[in-house]
Write a protein that holds these residues in place. Structure first.
Motif, PDB file in Angstrom:
ATOM      1  N   LYS A   1      21.043 -39.035 -13.987  1.00  0.00           N
ATOM      2  CA  LYS A   1      20.246 -40.016 -13.666  1.00  0.00           C
ATOM      3  C   LYS A   1      18.684 -40.012 -13.705  1.00  0.00           C
ATOM      4  CE  LYS A   1      24.512 -41.665 -11.178  1.00  0.00           C
ATOM      5  NZ  LYS A   1      24.776 -41.728 -10.018  1.00  0.00           N
ATOM      6  N   GLN A   2      18.433 -39.403 -14.577  1.00  0.00           N
ATOM      7  CA  GLN A   2      16.718 -38.930 -14.701  1.00  0.00           C
ATOM      8  C   GLN A   2      16.280 -38.432 -13.625  1.00  0.00           C
ATOM      9  OE1 GLN A   2      15.212 -42.760 -15.945  1.00  0.00           O
ATOM     10  NE2 GLN A   2      16.420 -42.731 -17.994  1.00  0.00           N
ATOM     11  N   ARG A   3      16.813 -37.886 -12.742  1.00  0.00           N
ATOM     12  CA  ARG A   3      16.321 -36.959 -11.643  1.00  0.00           C
ATOM     13  C   ARG A   3      16.120 -35.606 -11.845  1.00  0.00           C
ATOM     14  NH1 ARG A   3      21.028 -39.790  -8.079  1.00  0.00           N
ATOM     15  NH2 ARG A   3      20.222 -41.692  -7.779  1.00  0.00           N
ATOM     16  N   TYR A   4      16.441 -35.105 -12.924  1.00  0.00           N
ATOM     17  CA  TYR A   4      16.072 -33.544 -12.962  1.00  0.00           C
ATOM     18  C   TYR A   4      14.942 -33.671 -13.622  1.00  0.00           C
ATOM     19  CZ  TYR A   4      20.720 -31.664 -11.351  1.00  0.00           C
ATOM     20  OH  TYR A   4      21.666 -31.357 -10.489  1.00  0.00           O
ATOM     21  N   GLY A   5      14.398 -32.651 -13.439  1.00  0.00           N
ATOM     22  CA  GLY A   5      12.979 -32.247 -14.055  1.00  0.00           C
ATOM     23  C   GLY A   5      13.285 -30.863 -14.932  1.00  0.00           C
ATOM     24  N   VAL A   6      12.113 -30.390 -15.425  1.00  0.00           N
ATOM     25  CA  VAL A   6      12.337 -29.191 -16.164  1.00  0.00           C
ATOM     26  C   VAL A   6      12.905 -27.913 -15.945  1.00  0.00           C
ATOM     27  CG1 VAL A   6      11.010 -27.372 -17.478  1.00  0.00           C
ATOM     28  CG2 VAL A   6      10.040 -29.763 -17.503  1.00  0.00           C
ATOM     29  N   MET A   7      12.809 -27.443 -14.609  1.00  0.00           N
ATOM     30  CA  MET A   7      13.522 -26.436 -14.152  1.00  0.00           C
ATOM     31  C   MET A   7      15.128 -26.480 -13.781  1.00  0.00           C
ATOM     32  SD  MET A   7      11.378 -24.070 -14.459  1.00  0.00           S
ATOM     33  CE  MET A   7      12.163 -22.724 -13.895  1.00  0.00           C
ATOM     34  N   LYS A   8      15.198 -27.632 -13.285  1.00  0.00           N
ATOM     35  CA  LYS A   8      16.802 -27.827 -12.963  1.00  0.00           C
ATOM     36  C   LYS A   8      17.507 -28.034 -14.276  1.00  0.00           C
ATOM     37  CE  LYS A   8      16.654 -29.756  -8.306  1.00  0.00           C
ATOM     38  NZ  LYS A   8      17.116 -30.858  -7.270  1.00  0.00           N
TER      39      LYS A   8
ATOM     40  N   HIS B   1      18.220 -24.831 -15.684  1.00  0.00           N
ATOM     41  CA  HIS B   1      19.058 -23.970 -15.076  1.00  0.00           C
ATOM     42  C   HIS B   1      20.472 -24.656 -15.608  1.00  0.00           C
ATOM     43  CE1 HIS B   1      21.555 -21.825 -12.209  1.00  0.00           C
ATOM     44  NE2 HIS B   1      22.117 -23.057 -11.788  1.00  0.00           N
ATOM     45  N   GLU B   2      20.579 -25.792 -15.886  1.00  0.00           N
ATOM     46  CA  GLU B   2      21.888 -26.309 -16.265  1.00  0.00           C
ATOM     47  C   GLU B   2      22.077 -25.989 -17.693  1.00  0.00           C
ATOM     48  OE1 GLU B   2      24.490 -28.144 -14.685  1.00  0.00           O
ATOM     49  OE2 GLU B   2      23.358 -27.881 -12.894  1.00  0.00           O
ATOM     50  N   LEU B   3      21.161 -26.243 -18.386  1.00  0.00           N
ATOM     51  CA  LEU B   3      21.322 -26.007 -19.902  1.00  0.00           C
ATOM     52  C   LEU B   3      21.655 -24.375 -20.151  1.00  0.00           C
ATOM     53  CD1 LEU B   3      21.077 -26.938 -22.751  1.00  0.00           C
ATOM     54  CD2 LEU B   3      18.739 -26.475 -22.742  1.00  0.00           C
ATOM     55  N   ASN B   4      21.254 -23.422 -19.379  1.00  0.00           N
ATOM     56  CA  ASN B   4      21.462 -22.092 -19.728  1.00  0.00           C
ATOM     57  C   ASN B   4      22.782 -21.682 -19.013  1.00  0.00           C
ATOM     58  OD1 ASN B   4      19.068 -21.306 -21.069  1.00  0.00           O
ATOM     59  ND2 ASN B   4      17.962 -21.002 -19.176  1.00  0.00           N
TER      60      ASN B   4
ATOM     61  N   CYS C   1      17.390 -21.112 -23.234  1.00  0.00           N
ATOM     62  CA  CYS C   1      16.349 -21.715 -23.721  1.00  0.00           C
ATOM     63  C   CYS C   1      15.171 -21.642 -22.428  1.00  0.00           C
ATOM     64  CB  CYS C   1      16.967 -23.304 -23.594  1.00  0.00           C
ATOM     65  SG  CYS C   1      15.895 -24.573 -24.180  1.00  0.00           S
ATOM     66  N   SER C   2      14.178 -21.876 -22.837  1.00  0.00           N
ATOM     67  CA  SER C   2      12.891 -21.745 -22.053  1.00  0.00           C
ATOM     68  C   SER C   2      12.546 -22.798 -21.360  1.00  0.00           C
ATOM     69  CB  SER C   2      11.918 -20.932 -22.720  1.00  0.00           C
ATOM     70  OG  SER C   2      11.203 -21.630 -23.758  1.00  0.00           O
ATOM     71  N   PRO C   3      11.897 -22.868 -20.094  1.00  0.00           N
ATOM     72  CA  PRO C   3      11.346 -23.980 -19.563  1.00  0.00           C
ATOM     73  C   PRO C   3      10.262 -24.529 -20.415  1.00  0.00           C
ATOM     74  CG  PRO C   3      11.494 -22.320 -17.929  1.00  0.00           C
ATOM     75  CD  PRO C   3      11.873 -21.575 -19.335  1.00  0.00           C
ATOM     76  N   ARG C   4       9.545 -23.738 -21.027  1.00  0.00           N
ATOM     77  CA  ARG C   4       8.374 -24.285 -21.797  1.00  0.00           C
ATOM     78  C   ARG C   4       9.048 -25.227 -22.913  1.00  0.00           C
ATOM     79  NH1 ARG C   4       3.832 -20.416 -23.947  1.00  0.00           N
ATOM     80  NH2 ARG C   4       2.229 -21.727 -23.466  1.00  0.00           N
ATOM     81  N   ARG C   5      10.183 -24.971 -23.664  1.00  0.00           N
ATOM     82  CA  ARG C   5      10.783 -25.688 -24.833  1.00  0.00           C
ATOM     83  C   ARG C   5      11.209 -26.829 -24.039  1.00  0.00           C
ATOM     84  NH1 ARG C   5      15.055 -23.388 -28.827  1.00  0.00           N
ATOM     85  NH2 ARG C   5      12.996 -22.619 -29.977  1.00  0.00           N
ATOM     86  N   ILE C   6      11.880 -26.632 -22.963  1.00  0.00           N
ATOM     87  CA  ILE C   6      12.560 -28.100 -22.373  1.00  0.00           C
ATOM     88  C   ILE C   6      11.228 -29.037 -22.015  1.00  0.00           C
ATOM     89  CG2 ILE C   6      13.592 -29.069 -20.307  1.00  0.00           C
ATOM     90  CD1 ILE C   6      15.292 -26.184 -20.280  1.00  0.00           C
ATOM     91  N   SER C   7      10.236 -28.208 -21.593  1.00  0.00           N
ATOM     92  CA  SER C   7       9.257 -29.304 -21.298  1.00  0.00           C
ATOM     93  C   SER C   7       8.335 -29.920 -22.467  1.00  0.00           C
ATOM     94  CB  SER C   7       7.939 -28.517 -20.526  1.00  0.00           C
ATOM     95  OG  SER C   7       6.744 -28.984 -20.269  1.00  0.00           O
TER      96      SER C   7
END
Length: 148
Positions: free
Chosen positions: A6-13, A16-19, A29-35
């Protein structure tokens, strides 16, 4: 993942979920790529900051009689004014404060000031602003909630 939560998760969460999902595939996948991808998709997590009440004043507030007694009717300008402070949360400066004075006859704001700090100076500037805008003759009631 962003939509799923529900659009509540930011880059770090999301990282974590993606990894966790990519772990069986032995991928990361790095946080930088997600950002970067979130910026490209113009996706921003919905954040809600907890509201903090202003700290209580150390000086005791002198009680005053309620002269208005819920009678907000007037027959002309500059008979009854109300004053209050509004808390406004901003992205750049955090909590800011808007002090206003309203004339109850036209129900219009006649004086205001804005500050990063809730101090006596904020209210005094508001009163000065209101007095500059009006010519006061006769009795005037200024009603507040006796807050700070």
């Amino acid at each position: 993942i962003f939509a799923e939560f529900k659009q509540r998760y930011g880059v770090m969460k999301i990282h974590h979920e993606l990894n966790l999902e990519l772990q069986p595939l032995q991928r990361r996948c790095s946080p930088r790529r997600i950002s970067r991808l979130m910026k490209e998709l113009d996706s921003h997590s919905v954040t809600v900051n907890k509201w903090k009440a202003a700290s209580a004043s150390k000086t005791k507030v002198e009680q005053r009689p309620n002269l208005l007694k819920q009678d907000f009717s007037t027959t002309g300008l500059n008979q009854k004014w109300t004053a209050d402070i509004t808390y406004i949360q901003t992205k750049r400066n955090g909590w800011c404060y808007l002090s206003t004075i309203m004339d109850l006859h036209p129900r219009r704001i006649i004086g205001y000031s804005f500050s990063k700090k809730m101090a006596t100076d904020l209210v005094l500037k508001t009163l000065e602003s209101a007095v500059k805008n009006r010519t006061i003759t006769g009795d005037l009631i200024i009603h507040t909630d006796l807050g700070s």
